[in-house]
Structures are given as C-alpha cells and as structure tokens.
Write a protein that holds these residues in place. Structure first.
Motif, PDB file in Angstrom:
ATOM      1  N   LEU A  16     -17.558  19.204  45.497  1.00  0.00           N
ATOM      2  CA  LEU A  16     -17.529  17.801  44.931  1.00  0.00           C
ATOM      3  C   LEU A  16     -16.638  17.655  44.805  1.00  0.00           C
ATOM      4  N   LEU A  18     -15.864  13.183  42.926  1.00  0.00           N
ATOM      5  CA  LEU A  18     -16.737  11.666  42.799  1.00  0.00           C
ATOM      6  C   LEU A  18     -15.702  10.870  43.074  1.00  0.00           C
ATOM      7  N   GLN A  20     -14.217   6.386  41.111  1.00  0.00           N
ATOM      8  CA  GLN A  20     -14.545   5.374  40.868  1.00  0.00           C
ATOM      9  C   GLN A  20     -14.946   4.432  41.397  1.00  0.00           C
ATOM     10  N   HIS A  27      -9.801   0.950  48.961  1.00  0.00           N
ATOM     11  CA  HIS A  27      -8.741   0.846  49.458  1.00  0.00           C
ATOM     12  C   HIS A  27      -8.735   2.173  50.366  1.00  0.00           C
ATOM     13  N   GLY A  33      -7.732  10.037  51.458  1.00  0.00           N
ATOM     14  CA  GLY A  33      -7.138  10.586  50.689  1.00  0.00           C
ATOM     15  C   GLY A  33      -9.051  11.291  50.245  1.00  0.00           C
ATOM     16  N   ALA A  34      -9.762  10.758  49.853  1.00  0.00           N
ATOM     17  CA  ALA A  34     -10.909  11.232  49.976  1.00  0.00           C
ATOM     18  C   ALA A  34     -12.801  10.846  50.256  1.00  0.00           C
ATOM     19  N   HIS A  55     -17.080   6.947  34.049  1.00  0.00           N
ATOM     20  CA  HIS A  55     -15.524   7.367  33.653  1.00  0.00           C
ATOM     21  C   HIS A  55     -14.952   5.627  34.033  1.00  0.00           C
ATOM     22  N   MET A 143     -14.473  14.349  33.910  1.00  0.00           N
ATOM     23  CA  MET A 143     -13.938  15.111  34.639  1.00  0.00           C
ATOM     24  C   MET A 143     -14.502  16.151  34.986  1.00  0.00           C
ATOM     25  N   ILE A 147     -17.374  17.812  37.712  1.00  0.00           N
ATOM     26  CA  ILE A 147     -16.440  19.292  38.996  1.00  0.00           C
ATOM     27  C   ILE A 147     -17.915  20.404  38.479  1.00  0.00           C
ATOM     28  N   ASP A 160      -2.745  12.089  43.031  1.00  0.00           N
ATOM     29  CA  ASP A 160      -2.893  11.547  41.639  1.00  0.00           C
ATOM     30  C   ASP A 160      -4.137  12.491  40.731  1.00  0.00           C
ATOM     31  N   GLN A 161      -5.235  12.990  40.938  1.00  0.00           N
ATOM     32  CA  GLN A 161      -5.880  13.958  40.591  1.00  0.00           C
ATOM     33  C   GLN A 161      -5.085  15.073  40.288  1.00  0.00           C
ATOM     34  N   GLY A 195      -2.709  12.808  50.833  1.00  0.00           N
ATOM     35  CA  GLY A 195      -3.094  12.896  49.244  1.00  0.00           C
ATOM     36  C   GLY A 195      -2.416  11.773  49.201  1.00  0.00           C
ATOM     37  N   ILE A 197      -1.192   8.132  49.980  1.00  0.00           N
ATOM     38  CA  ILE A 197      -1.069   6.125  50.140  1.00  0.00           C
ATOM     39  C   ILE A 197      -0.162   5.792  49.391  1.00  0.00           C
ATOM     40  N   LYS A 206       1.621   4.433  44.025  1.00  0.00           N
ATOM     41  CA  LYS A 206       0.982   5.000  45.255  1.00  0.00           C
ATOM     42  C   LYS A 206      -0.523   2.923  45.157  1.00  0.00           C
ATOM     43  N   MET A 207      -0.953   3.665  46.278  1.00  0.00           N
ATOM     44  CA  MET A 207      -1.848   2.237  46.770  1.00  0.00           C
ATOM     45  C   MET A 207      -2.945   2.695  45.647  1.00  0.00           C
ATOM     46  N   LYS A 209      -5.828   0.958  43.161  1.00  0.00           N
ATOM     47  CA  LYS A 209      -7.368  -0.567  42.712  1.00  0.00           C
ATOM     48  C   LYS A 209      -6.410  -1.529  41.501  1.00  0.00           C
TER      49      LYS A 209
HETATM   50  P1  TYM Z   1     -10.205   7.664  42.182  1.00  0.00           P
HETATM   51  O1  TYM Z   1     -11.843   6.269  41.930  1.00  0.00           O
HETATM   52  O2  TYM Z   1      -8.792   6.573  41.294  1.00  0.00           O
HETATM   53  O3  TYM Z   1     -10.477   7.310  43.312  1.00  0.00           O
HETATM   54  C1  TYM Z   1     -11.042   8.108  44.814  1.00  0.00           C
HETATM   55  C2  TYM Z   1     -10.189   9.296  45.670  1.00  0.00           C
HETATM   56  O4  TYM Z   1      -8.885   8.327  46.212  1.00  0.00           O
HETATM   57  C3  TYM Z   1      -8.302   9.167  45.651  1.00  0.00           C
HETATM   58  N1  TYM Z   1      -6.872   7.887  46.081  1.00  0.00           N
HETATM   59  C4  TYM Z   1      -5.723   8.200  46.690  1.00  0.00           C
HETATM   60  N2  TYM Z   1      -5.534   9.336  47.967  1.00  0.00           N
HETATM   61  C5  TYM Z   1      -4.651   8.624  48.639  1.00  0.00           C
HETATM   62  N3  TYM Z   1      -3.991   7.860  48.402  1.00  0.00           N
HETATM   63  C6  TYM Z   1      -3.707   7.062  47.144  1.00  0.00           C
HETATM   64  N4  TYM Z   1      -3.033   5.737  46.752  1.00  0.00           N
HETATM   65  C7  TYM Z   1      -5.081   6.851  46.571  1.00  0.00           C
HETATM   66  N5  TYM Z   1      -5.988   6.860  45.067  1.00  0.00           N
HETATM   67  C8  TYM Z   1      -6.580   6.889  45.059  1.00  0.00           C
HETATM   68  C9  TYM Z   1      -8.610   9.827  44.543  1.00  0.00           C
HETATM   69  O5  TYM Z   1      -7.306  10.967  44.514  1.00  0.00           O
HETATM   70  C10 TYM Z   1      -9.839  10.208  44.379  1.00  0.00           C
HETATM   71  O6  TYM Z   1      -9.793  11.716  44.798  1.00  0.00           O
HETATM   72  N6  TYM Z   1     -10.583  10.471  38.269  1.00  0.00           N
HETATM   73  C11 TYM Z   1     -10.703   9.859  40.099  1.00  0.00           C
HETATM   74  C12 TYM Z   1     -12.525   9.726  39.754  1.00  0.00           C
HETATM   75  C13 TYM Z   1     -13.348  11.246  39.657  1.00  0.00           C
HETATM   76  C14 TYM Z   1     -13.578  12.933  40.288  1.00  0.00           C
HETATM   77  C15 TYM Z   1     -14.696  13.157  39.103  1.00  0.00           C
HETATM   78  C16 TYM Z   1     -12.949  13.117  41.243  1.00  0.00           C
HETATM   79  C17 TYM Z   1     -14.782  11.586  37.991  1.00  0.00           C
HETATM   80  N7  TYM Z   1     -14.931  12.964  38.297  1.00  0.00           N
HETATM   81  C18 TYM Z   1     -14.738  14.598  39.925  1.00  0.00           C
HETATM   82  C19 TYM Z   1     -13.154  14.983  41.285  1.00  0.00           C
HETATM   83  C20 TYM Z   1     -14.048  15.296  40.801  1.00  0.00           C
HETATM   84  C21 TYM Z   1     -10.655   8.770  39.840  1.00  0.00           C
HETATM   85  O7  TYM Z   1      -9.826   8.653  38.848  1.00  0.00           O
HETATM   86  O8  TYM Z   1     -10.447   8.600  41.427  1.00  0.00           O
END
Ligand code: TYM
Length: 342
Positions: A16, A18, A20, A27, A33-34, A55, A143, A147, A160-161, A195, A197, A206-207, A209
């Motif tokens: 699983l 998610l 946001q 981006h 990363g995801a 969220h 969160m 899961i 970052d997670q 993981g 960027i 980190k890059m 939003k």
């Molecule tokens: P969010 O929306 O900030 O980011 C979505 C996913 O992108 C990854 N990510 C990155 N990976 C590599 N380099 C980066 N610069 C970068 N920026 C973001 C994040 O790690 C994420 O995987 N809390 C989560 C959303 C969430 C979630 C969950 C994730 C809510 N419930 C349950 C997993 C399981 C978040 O803010 O992701």
C-alpha cells in the motif's frame, strides 16, 4: 508423466502507498521515489494505491482546489502506469474506515512519540503555534491507519517517510502485543538510488511540492520545454568535473542519479561517458531522458482528466474493493479493543 496437482494459490504480498494531492502536479521525486515503484511492484503484489485527500486537508485548501488536485493526482498515478485491472486505486476519504481506525490508534499513540516526528516539528515550526492544527499532529497516525487497515506488508515510499513507517511498525507491534496478532508489521520499501531526489535549484534540499520556488521542481504535468529549461539552469558547482560526490557536488550528483534512474545505466558508466565533457552536456542528456518518459505520462494524464468519466469509474471501483478490506479490519479491531458489537 502423471498430472501435477495444481499448486494452491498463494496470497500475494499486500502493498500500500498513498500520495497527497497538495499540488496541481506531482514532481520528479514523487515519480521516482513512489509512483514508479508502485508500477514496478503491481505485477507481483496485491497493490492498494490511493490519494491521501484527508491528509491534504490539514493544509486547509480551497474546496474546489482540493477536489481538482485529488482528480489530478489520481490521473497521474494511472497515467504513470498503474493498471486498475491489477491494482486497487482509490481516494482515501471514500473509505470512512481509515478515520475510524485512526481514532483507535490515536488512543494508543503517546503524545511524546507523536511530538518527536520530524515532519511535524519542521512543519509546525514553519507555520507557528497558532496556525498548527491537530490534523498536522495526528497526521502520522492517520498514515499508520492507511497502512494497517489493509494489513499491508510493504510500503513503497521515499526516504522522507521512513520515520512515519517506524511509528506505524511500532503501533502495529504494540497493538499485537496487547490484543493478539492483528497486523503484519509493515516493511518500508525505499530504494537508495531514488529515495531522495533533490531540488534542482537547492540541491541540499529534497524536491518538494511545498518548495518556496518552482524553479527547482520538475513537474509531471509541466510543458516538457519548461522542464528542459529547469534542467538547463540547474545549480551545479564551480568545478568542471562530472563526478558523483554528494558532499562536494550535490547538484551534479543529483543530475547523475536522475539520469541513471531514467536510462537504467549505472553511475560509474555515466561518469565514464561524461568524462571531459561540460555540465551543459549532462543537463541536456538528463532533460532529454526525463522528457522521453514524462511527456507521454503528461499526455495520458491530461487526456484522462479531459475525458472525465473513465477516471470516476476507476475510482468508484477502487473504493468498493478497498472498502471491503478496510471495513473488515475495523470490525476486527473494534472487537479486539472491546467496543460493543451493534
Ligand atoms: P507525499 O505526497 O509528500 O509524497 C508522495 C510520495 O513521494 C515520495 N517523495 C519523494 N521521493 C523521492 N524524492 C523526493 N524528493 C520525494 N518527495 C516525495 C514520498 O516519500 C511519498 O512516497 N505522508 C505521505 C502520504 C501518505 C502515505 C500514506 C504514504 C499518506 N498515507 C500511507 C504511504 C503510506 C506523503 O506526504 O507523501
């Protein structure tokens, strides 16, 4: 040869994650990363992938903006390659069980433990005491509920997670110890190569939003020419050598990482190829490789959004599948903690 008995079907691992809906476009960090991990994993797992609109609510977005971004985020996930025939694709708020489990987990989460979450500390420091809401504080518990409610065993995310995943593991272990085996303890699926960027203008960060300037953020729905310009003006350093050295050359190292991720070539191979070449050559190569992949994703996402009904159909189907699993977990949890059955 005698007929072999058909092997009993083995349950696929439950995965699983998610994303946001906090921006008009995802981006490059979200993609590498995801999203790309979701797409790669979906063939060998039972995948649940969703849009974390609850969220996003803690940023108090305008209602119309939140709705639009939720659709855009879902469209980008599908356009990036998530297949609704293989994966369950859903919107978090369509499944009330997420918030039902959150309350139970809230009651078993220490105030101190939640206060130690670095994302909470960073964001609340930025917003200030009076603008920090309880939603931001309990964000990691929601969160964890996302899961655990699907009994996921693996969670593909960016670096970052990681701390939020540790909290989730901790809550699962504590719940199991007190009420009996209920949740698998989920493993983070974080790839070291992608993981984290970094922002093109500020390669120390980190890059994101929520970056203060869009100049260093490569967006999936951006015009490819504009993204090429962003790569052209990416911050490098005063030297000339194209070498992977995150400490002294964070900008060049980030570009090498991105190029490696999009070409499937190793960093040493790329270093050899670019030996004696200028930073400009590297930037053009990265922009081309990124656009080759992102341009068709952008087109598919925009087409899905323009058409409309297909996206709604996929999300309605996803909600139905997700709800069945999530409701069963909430019933089990309510029973275990002692809430009276109706
Ligand atoms: P969010 O929306 O900030 O980011 C979505 C996913 O992108 C990854 N990510 C990155 N990976 C590599 N380099 C980066 N610069 C970068 N920026 C973001 C994040 O790690 C994420 O995987 N809390 C989560 C959303 C969430 C979630 C969950 C994730 C809510 N419930 C349950 C997993 C399981 C978040 O803010 O992701």
């Amino acid at each position: 040869m005698p007929d072999q008995p058909t092997p009993a079907p083995t349950a696929l691992p439950r995965v699983l994650s998610l994303v946001q809906p906090t921006a008009d476009s995802l981006h490059l960090g979200n993609y590498l990363g995801a999203l790309r991990q979701f797409v790669d994993l979906q063939h060998s797992v039972d995948g649940f992938f969703g849009v974390a609109d609850l969220h996003a609510l803690n940023e108090l977005p305008e209602p119309a903006v939140l709705r639009e971004r939720t659709r855009r985020t879902a469209a980008q996930m599908i356009a990036a390659g998530l297949d609704p025939e293989k994966s369950t694709i859903f919107v978090q708020s369509h499944i009330p069980a997420h918030t039902q489990l959150t309350w139970v987990l809230d009651c078993y989460t220490g105030f101190g433990q939640a206060s130690r979450m670095t994302q909470f500390k960073d964001k609340s420091a930025k917003r200030g005491f009076d603008s920090t809401n309880l939603g931001l504080f309990t964000y990691p518990v929601l969160m964890a509920a996302d899961i655990l409610i699907y009994k996921a065993t693996r969670v593909p995310v960016g670096e970052d997670q990681r701390q939020h995943l540790e909290l989730t593991r901790d809550l699962a272990e504590r719940f199991n110890a007190r009420f009996g085996e209920t949740f698998p303890v989920p493993e983070p699926h974080i790839l070291a190569s992608v993981g984290k960027i970094q922002d093109l203008q500020n390669p120390e960060a980190k890059m994101s939003k929520s970056a203060t300037s869009p100049a260093g953020v490569v967006e999936l729905l951006e015009d490819p020419k504009k993204n090429a310009k962003k790569f052209k003006s990416a911050v490098t350093d005063s030297g000339t050598e194209i070498r992977f050295d995150e400490e002294n050359k964070p900008g060049v190292s980030n570009l090498l990482r991105i190029l490696a991720a999009f070409t499937g070539r190793s960093i040493p191979e790329l270093e050899a190829e670019f030996a004696g070449k200028m930073y400009g050559h590297l930037k053009v190569a990265v922009a081309d490789a990124v656009n080759d992949t992102l341009a068709p994703i952008r087109e598919r996402a925009l087409a899905l959004l323009a058409e409309g009904t297909e996206l709604d159909r996929i999300l309605a189907e996803g909600a139905e599948k997700a709800e069945a699993v999530a409701q069963a977990t909430v019933r089990e949890v309510y029973d275990r903690v002692g809430l009276l059955a109706r």
